[in-house]
Design a protein around this motif. Sequence first.
Motif, PDB file in Angstrom:
ATOM      1  N   VAL A 338       0.839  -1.209   0.000  1.00  0.00           N
ATOM      2  CA  VAL A 338       0.000   0.000   0.000  1.00  0.00           C
ATOM      3  C   VAL A 338       0.867   1.250   0.000  1.00  0.00           C
ATOM      4  N   HIS A 339       1.909   1.265   0.824  1.00  0.00           N
ATOM      5  CA  HIS A 339       2.780   2.439   0.893  1.00  0.00           C
ATOM      6  C   HIS A 339       3.474   2.682  -0.441  1.00  0.00           C
ATOM      7  N   VAL A 340       3.963   1.610  -1.096  1.00  0.00           N
ATOM      8  CA  VAL A 340       4.630   1.764  -2.382  1.00  0.00           C
ATOM      9  C   VAL A 340       3.658   2.313  -3.421  1.00  0.00           C
ATOM     10  N   ILE A 341       2.457   1.782  -3.439  1.00  0.00           N
ATOM     11  CA  ILE A 341       1.451   2.227  -4.405  1.00  0.00           C
ATOM     12  C   ILE A 341       1.120   3.697  -4.190  1.00  0.00           C
ATOM     13  N   ARG A 342       0.960   4.103  -2.937  1.00  0.00           N
ATOM     14  CA  ARG A 342       0.629   5.508  -2.659  1.00  0.00           C
ATOM     15  C   ARG A 342       1.774   6.438  -3.056  1.00  0.00           C
ATOM     16  N   ILE A 343       3.006   6.000  -2.854  1.00  0.00           N
ATOM     17  CA  ILE A 343       4.150   6.819  -3.274  1.00  0.00           C
ATOM     18  C   ILE A 343       4.160   6.974  -4.789  1.00  0.00           C
ATOM     19  N   VAL A 344       3.884   5.879  -5.496  1.00  0.00           N
ATOM     20  CA  VAL A 344       3.832   5.949  -6.957  1.00  0.00           C
ATOM     21  C   VAL A 344       2.689   6.859  -7.395  1.00  0.00           C
ATOM     22  N   GLN A 345       1.528   6.732  -6.763  1.00  0.00           N
ATOM     23  CA  GLN A 345       0.386   7.579  -7.114  1.00  0.00           C
ATOM     24  C   GLN A 345       0.695   9.057  -6.900  1.00  0.00           C
ATOM     25  N   GLU A 346       1.293   9.375  -5.768  1.00  0.00           N
ATOM     26  CA  GLU A 346       1.599  10.766  -5.468  1.00  0.00           C
ATOM     27  C   GLU A 346       2.640  11.312  -6.444  1.00  0.00           C
ATOM     28  N   ARG A 392       5.316  15.330   2.134  1.00  0.00           N
ATOM     29  CA  ARG A 392       5.413  14.895   3.539  1.00  0.00           C
ATOM     30  C   ARG A 392       4.818  13.507   3.704  1.00  0.00           C
ATOM     31  N   SER A 393       3.699  13.257   3.025  1.00  0.00           N
ATOM     32  CA  SER A 393       3.079  11.928   3.095  1.00  0.00           C
ATOM     33  C   SER A 393       4.011  10.864   2.517  1.00  0.00           C
ATOM     34  N   MET A 394       4.698  11.187   1.428  1.00  0.00           N
ATOM     35  CA  MET A 394       5.648  10.236   0.844  1.00  0.00           C
ATOM     36  C   MET A 394       6.786   9.937   1.812  1.00  0.00           C
ATOM     37  N   ARG A 395       7.294  10.949   2.483  1.00  0.00           N
ATOM     38  CA  ARG A 395       8.372  10.731   3.455  1.00  0.00           C
ATOM     39  C   ARG A 395       7.907   9.848   4.611  1.00  0.00           C
ATOM     40  N   GLU A 396       6.700  10.111   5.102  1.00  0.00           N
ATOM     41  CA  GLU A 396       6.185   9.315   6.205  1.00  0.00           C
ATOM     42  C   GLU A 396       5.996   7.858   5.796  1.00  0.00           C
ATOM     43  N   ARG A 397       5.526   7.651   4.576  1.00  0.00           N
ATOM     44  CA  ARG A 397       5.336   6.278   4.111  1.00  0.00           C
ATOM     45  C   ARG A 397       6.693   5.589   3.928  1.00  0.00           C
ATOM     46  N   ALA A 398       7.698   6.327   3.454  1.00  0.00           N
ATOM     47  CA  ALA A 398       9.037   5.743   3.325  1.00  0.00           C
ATOM     48  C   ALA A 398       9.599   5.358   4.691  1.00  0.00           C
ATOM     49  N   LYS A 399       9.375   6.191   5.685  1.00  0.00           N
ATOM     50  CA  LYS A 399       9.819   5.861   7.037  1.00  0.00           C
ATOM     51  C   LYS A 399       9.110   4.622   7.558  1.00  0.00           C
ATOM     52  N   GLU A 400       7.821   4.536   7.300  1.00  0.00           N
ATOM     53  CA  GLU A 400       7.059   3.371   7.741  1.00  0.00           C
ATOM     54  C   GLU A 400       7.561   2.108   7.041  1.00  0.00           C
TER      55      GLU A 400
END
Length: 434
Positions: A338-346, A392-400
Amino acid sequence: MKFSLRSLIWVPLTFTLGFALSACLIVVQAQDDIQEELASAAHVARSLALLIETDRISAHEAKYLQFRHIRISTQPPHMLDQGLEVDMPAWLANWVLGGVDKKGHAHAVHLDPVQVWTVHATPEDELNEVWNSVTITFFVFLASALLCMALIQLGINDVLKRLRQFSRAMMNWREGDLRTTLPETSPIIELQYIAQQFNSTAKTLEQAREDNKALSISLINSQELERRRLGSELHDNLGQIIAGLRARVYLIHMQTQAELPHSSRDLLKSLSSELEEAHRVIRHLITELDPVDLQTVNLNEALAQICTKWMQATHIQCDMKTTGEESPANGLSASALVHVIRIVQESLHNIYKHSNAEKVSILVVNTKDFFDLRIEDNGTTPTMLKTGYGMRSMRERAKELGASLRIQKNPGTGVTVHLHKSHQRVQANELLDC
């Protein structure tokens, strides 16, 4: 310059200045004492010369008597040696004497018509005492300086050691390691207090970071749940309503096509087109909120679907290349997916909104050792990468994910988003190059 080196310089300079002042005081005091002593010795020398001349005491007996500041010479006054037999350097002796006559107050003693002796007062004894005082003062100051330097070194060694530890700890803090602590044992109470406060601050910051991380994870999870709920609501309610309206409009159009005037038929046709557009928008929103069925597709399939749908919606070429095989050894968990997909979407959303790109390339490398995602476009390069909510959301997802995220401008045109995650060792570093 280091503090220890400064102390090694300033302490000797301070003691050297103190010794110079003390020596000057000794010399000034000695000048007055020499004049007084020579005045008294001159009276004694004159009395001794009279005693020898009147034969009250023999010259040979007087020669071996010990008199302070008085010398008996077998030479007449005009043949006396003008030099001084003293231990101190000649320049210092001349400075101490000033204008005092070195062989002044000389009295001739005529033993016979041919033989003439001299009894005279001399400052040699006083000069030797002054030199002894200066020498003793020098060694006292030297010993004091060495002792002081040793004590300072012993005293500041622990302080300097703690300062170095503090500096290393601050560097670790800057690199993100808030678990660094300082030893709280020290003979200096103030250093113990500083170490305790530092460790308490480190513990507080570490707890705050963990709380922020937990809050960020909770917010991201809440966002995903809310996205799915909204997607489901749009699909089950609004989507169905629009689909029903489209069907009814179509039936009305078919049943009354011959009865309705031309203007009404055009109105129904326009209404049908608008409902179809609304249905398309709803389906696009559902896709954005919940793009793929994460239970039935793997990472490569999910990204391929997103790339295809985005290319159809934006008419921007999107090329995707994958390396590596999906397997339990290198597959990502559902939450990581989910995190990877959201980063790609953003990233794709930012490209469509800001870059004016004509082509986007997505490279996915997923091995048993690491996962690597790279998204590049050929659009315009921004002057400065602004950190908004999406970034910021991408950074948080990368940290997660426990991955590193790098967003940087390309040398030519466009921007590159690089996500890297090691499967063996989770690292939560975040890098931004603007």
